[in-house]
Scaffold this active site. Sequence first.
Site, PDB file in Angstrom:
ATOM      1  N   ASP A 187     -21.081  27.549   2.144  1.00  0.00           N
ATOM      2  CA  ASP A 187     -20.912  26.362   1.675  1.00  0.00           C
ATOM      3  C   ASP A 187     -21.877  25.266   1.802  1.00  0.00           C
ATOM      4  O   ASP A 187     -22.350  25.027   2.712  1.00  0.00           O
ATOM      5  CB  ASP A 187     -19.515  25.652   2.155  1.00  0.00           C
ATOM      6  CG  ASP A 187     -19.291  24.429   1.287  1.00  0.00           C
ATOM      7  OD1 ASP A 187     -18.724  24.377   0.421  1.00  0.00           O
ATOM      8  OD2 ASP A 187     -19.225  23.199   2.106  1.00  0.00           O
ATOM      9  N   GLU A 271     -21.077  29.562  -3.816  1.00  0.00           N
ATOM     10  CA  GLU A 271     -20.160  28.795  -4.964  1.00  0.00           C
ATOM     11  C   GLU A 271     -21.159  28.654  -6.292  1.00  0.00           C
ATOM     12  O   GLU A 271     -22.458  28.539  -6.088  1.00  0.00           O
ATOM     13  CB  GLU A 271     -19.626  27.589  -4.622  1.00  0.00           C
ATOM     14  CG  GLU A 271     -20.670  26.352  -4.212  1.00  0.00           C
ATOM     15  CD  GLU A 271     -20.057  25.239  -3.379  1.00  0.00           C
ATOM     16  OE1 GLU A 271     -18.991  25.006  -3.794  1.00  0.00           O
ATOM     17  OE2 GLU A 271     -20.685  24.814  -2.517  1.00  0.00           O
ATOM     18  N   ASP A 351     -15.828  21.891   5.746  1.00  0.00           N
ATOM     19  CA  ASP A 351     -16.839  22.789   5.005  1.00  0.00           C
ATOM     20  C   ASP A 351     -16.623  24.220   5.514  1.00  0.00           C
ATOM     21  O   ASP A 351     -17.074  25.147   4.607  1.00  0.00           O
ATOM     22  CB  ASP A 351     -18.218  22.278   5.436  1.00  0.00           C
ATOM     23  CG  ASP A 351     -18.511  20.877   5.103  1.00  0.00           C
ATOM     24  OD1 ASP A 351     -17.828  20.442   3.969  1.00  0.00           O
ATOM     25  OD2 ASP A 351     -19.376  20.128   5.794  1.00  0.00           O
TER      26      ASP A 351
END
Length: 400
Positions: A187, A271, A351
């Site tokens: 992330d 992502e 996170d």
Amino acid sequence: MSLQRRTYRFRMEPTKDQEGIVLRLSGARRFVYNWALERRRSYYQDHGKAISKKQLSSELTALKRRPETAWLKDADAQALQQALRDLDRAFEAFFAGRARYPRFRSKKRDAATFRVPQRVKVENGRVYVPKVGWVRVRQSRQVEGTIKGATFRQTATDKWFVTLTTEFYLPDLPLPAANPTRIVGVDVGLESLIALDDGRKVAAPKHLRRAEKRLARAQRAQSRKKRGSNNRHKARLKVARLHEKVKNQRLDHLHKLTTRLVNESDAVCIEDLSLKALARTKLAKSIHDAALGELRRQLEYKTIWSRKRLVVVDRYYPSSKTCSACGWVNQALELADRGWSCVCGTMHDRDVNAARNIRAEGLRILVAAGHAETLNACRGDVRPPTLGRLTPAKQESHRL
Ligand SMILES: [Zn+2]
């Protein structure tokens, strides 16, 4: 076999004479670019259709014969032809809706640059530039593959860089299935902070954060100086210098990180860029997007070259708000909340929790495609952190 491209960027150290030639080459390239842009415009106005590449190219040859533009003959012919191709690409991007209408290049506003499609060689810390000769470079790596082109560009602080594009072939071998214990979720949070699903957090190195602060200060100082003043000019140079430094340090940091990530794992899950609206300010958002974009770019080619997998998770669910243990969605989670506790009793670091959700989605995709061994496998080193152990990011950071 698949054709792969790789780029290398080296700082050049031209002598004063060489720099003069390189600047003249850039000037000739800019002249031809602007001339061609004007020709395309006026031809279209007169004829209602686009001028053909062939005609533009032969008009360029004629242009070089005219006495007032005969100086163009001193420039490398292929670099000038390349200017026509660059303009072509700019028009293609415009027609595809990816860019604005091509604009005239200005000596003042635009960086000096030119591109040579071939005949560039690199050896023993020197690069061969047609019409210039051998120029010293700070060659940090060996160049592998066939050199397919070189772009020379001057930065805002008057340094010269050469970017070489090379091509090489990679054999198409089937990739082995990923071992679930070697699948990592990543992330990218605010302030270049990266969190992994195993609980590790990687902060930007101290020297980078210091440089970023200096840059922000210099940008504020610049905006206070009077427009057009000498002080404004000096302030702008300072900003440009710091900007360059920060950019290089960020890149360097990301390269170390991505190399390590790829070496450590069979598959890396990140992502998709699109949906993350977490940044508080425009600047923070643009830094975040740039970091994520560059992270993805590096992971893409590094995973291909080391025969690993990259999974880009298209997130339509809120990964920070979803509990990675039970799936409950914490609608009340605010941007400022760094940690939260779920109804199921799990304590989350914001996170790390997001990284776990990204990994879970990546694993699901890999298993569905038959690219990972089993679905249930949990990473052995995952321990849900307890709230008591949630410490500020600085202390939790590991050096990667
Ligand atoms: Zn939960």
